[in-house]
Design a protein around this motif. Structure first.
Motif, PDB file in Angstrom:
ATOM      1  N   UNK A   1       0.841  -1.197   0.000  1.00  0.00           N
ATOM      2  CA  UNK A   1       0.000   0.000   0.000  1.00  0.00           C
ATOM      3  C   UNK A   1       0.874   1.244   0.000  1.00  0.00           C
ATOM      4  N   UNK A   2       0.520   2.185  -0.897  1.00  0.00           N
ATOM      5  CA  UNK A   2       1.235   3.450  -1.003  1.00  0.00           C
ATOM      6  C   UNK A   2       0.268   4.602  -0.742  1.00  0.00           C
TER       7      UNK A   2
ATOM      8  N   UNK B   1      -7.036  18.675 -14.344  1.00  0.00           N
ATOM      9  CA  UNK B   1      -7.397  18.279 -15.704  1.00  0.00           C
ATOM     10  C   UNK B   1      -6.544  18.979 -16.740  1.00  0.00           C
ATOM     11  N   UNK B   2      -6.213  20.243 -16.493  1.00  0.00           N
ATOM     12  CA  UNK B   2      -5.446  21.011 -17.473  1.00  0.00           C
ATOM     13  C   UNK B   2      -3.976  20.601 -17.512  1.00  0.00           C
ATOM     14  N   UNK B   3      -3.371  20.424 -16.344  1.00  0.00           N
ATOM     15  CA  UNK B   3      -1.931  20.172 -16.280  1.00  0.00           C
ATOM     16  C   UNK B   3      -1.604  18.679 -16.257  1.00  0.00           C
ATOM     17  N   UNK B   4      -2.362  17.910 -15.499  1.00  0.00           N
ATOM     18  CA  UNK B   4      -2.192  16.467 -15.494  1.00  0.00           C
ATOM     19  C   UNK B   4      -0.832  16.005 -15.009  1.00  0.00           C
ATOM     20  N   UNK B   5      -0.539  14.712 -15.212  1.00  0.00           N
ATOM     21  CA  UNK B   5       0.708  14.127 -14.682  1.00  0.00           C
ATOM     22  C   UNK B   5       1.957  14.584 -15.421  1.00  0.00           C
ATOM     23  N   UNK B   6       1.781  15.311 -16.524  1.00  0.00           N
ATOM     24  CA  UNK B   6       2.957  15.798 -17.246  1.00  0.00           C
ATOM     25  C   UNK B   6       3.584  17.005 -16.556  1.00  0.00           C
ATOM     26  N   UNK B   7       2.803  17.732 -15.743  1.00  0.00           N
ATOM     27  CA  UNK B   7       3.323  18.954 -15.137  1.00  0.00           C
ATOM     28  C   UNK B   7       3.173  18.994 -13.628  1.00  0.00           C
ATOM     29  N   UNK B   8       2.198  18.291 -13.080  1.00  0.00           N
ATOM     30  CA  UNK B   8       1.968  18.362 -11.644  1.00  0.00           C
ATOM     31  C   UNK B   8       2.760  17.289 -10.915  1.00  0.00           C
ATOM     32  N   UNK B   9       3.451  17.649  -9.818  1.00  0.00           N
ATOM     33  CA  UNK B   9       4.150  16.618  -9.028  1.00  0.00           C
ATOM     34  C   UNK B   9       3.175  15.903  -8.097  1.00  0.00           C
ATOM     35  N   UNK B  10       3.231  14.579  -8.129  1.00  0.00           N
ATOM     36  CA  UNK B  10       2.491  13.763  -7.172  1.00  0.00           C
ATOM     37  C   UNK B  10       3.486  13.236  -6.151  1.00  0.00           C
ATOM     38  N   UNK B  11       3.060  13.157  -4.897  1.00  0.00           N
ATOM     39  CA  UNK B  11       3.939  12.742  -3.819  1.00  0.00           C
ATOM     40  C   UNK B  11       3.511  11.358  -3.338  1.00  0.00           C
ATOM     41  N   UNK B  12       4.469  10.424  -3.267  1.00  0.00           N
ATOM     42  CA  UNK B  12       4.155   9.040  -2.916  1.00  0.00           C
ATOM     43  C   UNK B  12       5.110   8.551  -1.839  1.00  0.00           C
ATOM     44  N   UNK B  13       4.548   7.786  -0.894  1.00  0.00           N
ATOM     45  CA  UNK B  13       5.357   7.195   0.161  1.00  0.00           C
ATOM     46  C   UNK B  13       4.746   5.858   0.553  1.00  0.00           C
TER      47      UNK B  13
ATOM     48  N   UNK C   1       5.321   5.076   6.317  1.00  0.00           N
ATOM     49  CA  UNK C   1       6.692   5.609   6.239  1.00  0.00           C
ATOM     50  C   UNK C   1       6.669   6.892   5.422  1.00  0.00           C
ATOM     51  N   UNK C   2       5.942   7.895   5.938  1.00  0.00           N
ATOM     52  CA  UNK C   2       5.773   9.144   5.208  1.00  0.00           C
ATOM     53  C   UNK C   2       7.089   9.901   5.024  1.00  0.00           C
ATOM     54  N   UNK C   3       8.090   9.626   5.862  1.00  0.00           N
ATOM     55  CA  UNK C   3       9.384  10.303   5.716  1.00  0.00           C
ATOM     56  C   UNK C   3      10.098   9.873   4.437  1.00  0.00           C
ATOM     57  N   UNK C   4       9.657   8.765   3.835  1.00  0.00           N
ATOM     58  CA  UNK C   4      10.258   8.298   2.587  1.00  0.00           C
ATOM     59  C   UNK C   4       9.537   8.847   1.370  1.00  0.00           C
ATOM     60  N   UNK C   5       8.767   9.910   1.555  1.00  0.00           N
ATOM     61  CA  UNK C   5       7.988  10.485   0.455  1.00  0.00           C
ATOM     62  C   UNK C   5       8.890  10.948  -0.681  1.00  0.00           C
ATOM     63  N   UNK C   6       8.437  10.699  -1.916  1.00  0.00           N
ATOM     64  CA  UNK C   6       9.180  11.095  -3.105  1.00  0.00           C
ATOM     65  C   UNK C   6       8.216  11.692  -4.106  1.00  0.00           C
ATOM     66  N   UNK C   7       8.647  12.763  -4.776  1.00  0.00           N
ATOM     67  CA  UNK C   7       7.823  13.387  -5.811  1.00  0.00           C
ATOM     68  C   UNK C   7       8.055  12.702  -7.145  1.00  0.00           C
TER      69      UNK C   7
END
Length: 224
Positions: free
Chosen positions: A161-162, A187-199, A203-209
């Protein structure tokens, strides 16, 4: 919790049909497939003579260098399976009357000519493939060759689980307006421009954009 567990039972379920095919994706479509999760890969404008049947096995490839990025099974083609099918043209250009389209483009509504249900994806860690690239976007593949490619993937990795988040500063008069503006930006910017943060969960301290499907440093001090 959103679950992306494949809808099929493993990598090489059954082997009950003799047909096997290679689908060669252009670089732009491969990049788009890495940005947004889909259960199926859709293509239109298939080359003359290509006749995949439902149940046939598929190896999805990209070249320069040649790599295996997914396995799948041919499913019956239906209109509107997903918002943005691609058009299968030659290796360098789309088929006549069509164009390669990104699956993260919500404006596309073309009817799919070939629908491939993914059974295994290695989009982020493609497997090198020996030999020359297929002659076209959809070509017949020797079943033994398909089996050899599938065997190179090994067992699928364990799932976990992430936690994935997207935070945007929004100026608005009300909470509801802020939410509307937020979704407009998404909708306008999407995954090409917006950073998503995942951890990893817990273990939220291991979050990566991530931007464009790859890790992206968001700390300007580390760039200096």
């Amino acid at each position: 919790m959103t679950d992306t567990e494949p809808r099929t039972s493993g990598t090489t379920d059954g082997d009950t049909t003799p047909g096997a095919w290679a689908v060669l994706l252009p670089a732009e479509r491969y990049e788009a497939e890495r940005l947004v999760h889909h259960d199926v890969l859709e293509l239109t404008g298939l080359p003359e003579g290509a006749a995949p049947r439902p149940g046939d096995r598929v190896a999805v490839l990209v070249e320069e260098p040649l790599r295996l990025v997914a396995l799948g099974r041919v499913a019956p083609a239906t209109a509107g399976t997903r918002n943005a099918p691609a058009t299968a043209g030659t290796r360098d250009a789309p088929a006549a009357g069509g164009s390669w389209e990104d699956p993260d483009d919500p404006q596309s509504d073309a009817t799919a000519g070939l629908v491939v249900t993914y059974t295994r994806r290695v989009l982020d860690e493609p497997v090198p493939v020996d030999g020359s690239a297929p002659d076209g976007p959809v070509t017949a593949l020797d079943p033994a060759r398909w089996r050899a490619l599938a065997d190179r993937l090994g067992p699928p990795p364990a799932r976990r689980t992430w936690l994935v988040s997207l935070d945007l500063p929004i100026e608005a008069a009300t909470r509801a307006e802020a939410v509307r503006i937020f979704w407009s930006y998404v909708q306008e910017l999407g995954p090409r421009e917006l950073p998503a943060f995942v951890s990893p969960s817990g273990d939220e301290l291991a979050m990566q954009a991530f931007v464009l499907g790859v890790e992206a440093n968001q700390d300007p001090e580390e760039d200096d």
